[in-house]
Design a protein around this motif. Structure first.
Motif: not given
Ligand code: SAM
Length: 277
Positions: A1-13, A47-54, A56-64
């Motif tokens: 199980m590699n998937y962690r939603h912390a990397y993707h929270a708040g993204n467009f999806a 999910y804390d969007l200041d976390s290292i995981e969030a 790292k990908t910065g996906e939330w910047r193109e979402g929320i």
């Protein structure tokens, strides 16, 4: 199980899925009778969007991250943005369990399943004082047979939001939709899926058409044409037994999200019946 939603929270999806889920929940909340939500793949809840995981990908910047103020817009968009803002956005982003739990009345219940031990522990801690929320560290697919139909409650929603780490996830999702419909015919089912390219989505829809399940509506949002299968080009939410007027409301919400999530004009939305009632 590699998937962690912390990397993707708040993204467009997440925005697409949670915005549509909220429309469904508002319908359930209209009647005084209680309802049950079974969230089969819950994540860790918030999910804390200041976390290292969030970061790292910065996906939330193109979402929320693109919604720094609540804009004028259709009720569905304003309701979604107000609801997540009350839960901490855009500094924190609520996962499906927090969003659902924030709306529950005394008579409603939420059952969360999460297989990752760390995320399940975080979720248990988050809801330790909320008696209406049960958290189980277990497989969300087998949970369907364990928890459906919900005890004492006739209405509800089954949210199926798997990580799509394995090659057979579309097939498992189609089977899970059939199982949910069979065990909980009065319930609504919302199943999320990624769109990297079109072929797996076509097969998924064909499998559902062949399954005999009735009343299926498919909602999808593409950021761009899905020609490069190495990218997440869009996503979809398959809704079984959608509530009255859901189709129109989904159209309004996705039309309002699209120009912000896909500002270069290459995106599109599509809402269509896969199978009639
Ligand atoms: C896409 S995330 C869920 C996000 C969440 N539904 C939300 O909207 O906030 C998928 C989650 O499923 C978990 N997971 C993976 N396989 C699972 C399984 N078989 N049963 C339950 N959870 C699983 C992952 O650890 C991950 O947290």
């Amino acid at each position: 199980m590699n998937y962690r939603h912390a990397y993707h929270a708040g993204n467009f999806a997440d925005m697409m899925k949670h915005g549509l889920m909220l429309v469904i929940l508002r319908h359930l909340l209209r009647k005084p009778a209680g309802f049950c939500v079974l969230d089969t793949h819950s994540g860790c809840g918030a999910y804390d969007l200041d976390s290292i995981e969030a970061q790292k990908t910065g996906e939330w910047r193109e979402g929320i991250g693109r919604f720094d103020a609540i804009p004028e817009g259709p009720d569905e968009l304003v309701d979604y943005l107000k609801t997540i803002t009350a839960l901490g956005a855009p500094t924190r982003y609520p996962g499906s369990p927090s969003l659902i739990a924030s709306l529950l009345r005394e008579q409603d219940r939420l059952i969360c399943c999460e297989l990752h031990p760390e995320d399940a522990a975080t979720l248990k801690q988050l809801f330790r004082l909320q008696g209406q929320v049960a958290v189980h560290e277990r497989d969300g697919y087998t949970a369907l047979k364990a928890f459906l139909p919900p005890r004492d409650l006739k209405r509800g929603l089954v949210l199926i939001d798997p990580p799509f780490e394995k090659g057979d996830e579309f097939a498992r999702l189609a089977e899970a939709i059939q199982t949910s419909r069979k065990l909980f015919p009065m319930g609504i089912v919302a199943a999320w899926y990624p769109i990297k390219h079109r072929a797996p989505v076509r097969q998924f829809h064909d499998a559902l058409r062949d399954s005999g399940v009735r009343d299926l509506l498919d909602c999808s949002l593409l950021l761009r044409s899905p020609t490069d299968p190495t990218r997440l080009n869009g996503c979809g939410l398959l809704v079984a037994s959608p509530p009255y007027r859901f189709e129109t409301q989904a159209q309004s919400l996705l039309e309002a999200l699209l120009p912000v999530l896909a500002p270069d004009g290459e995106g599109s939305i599509d809402i269509r019946r896969i199978v009639e009632e």
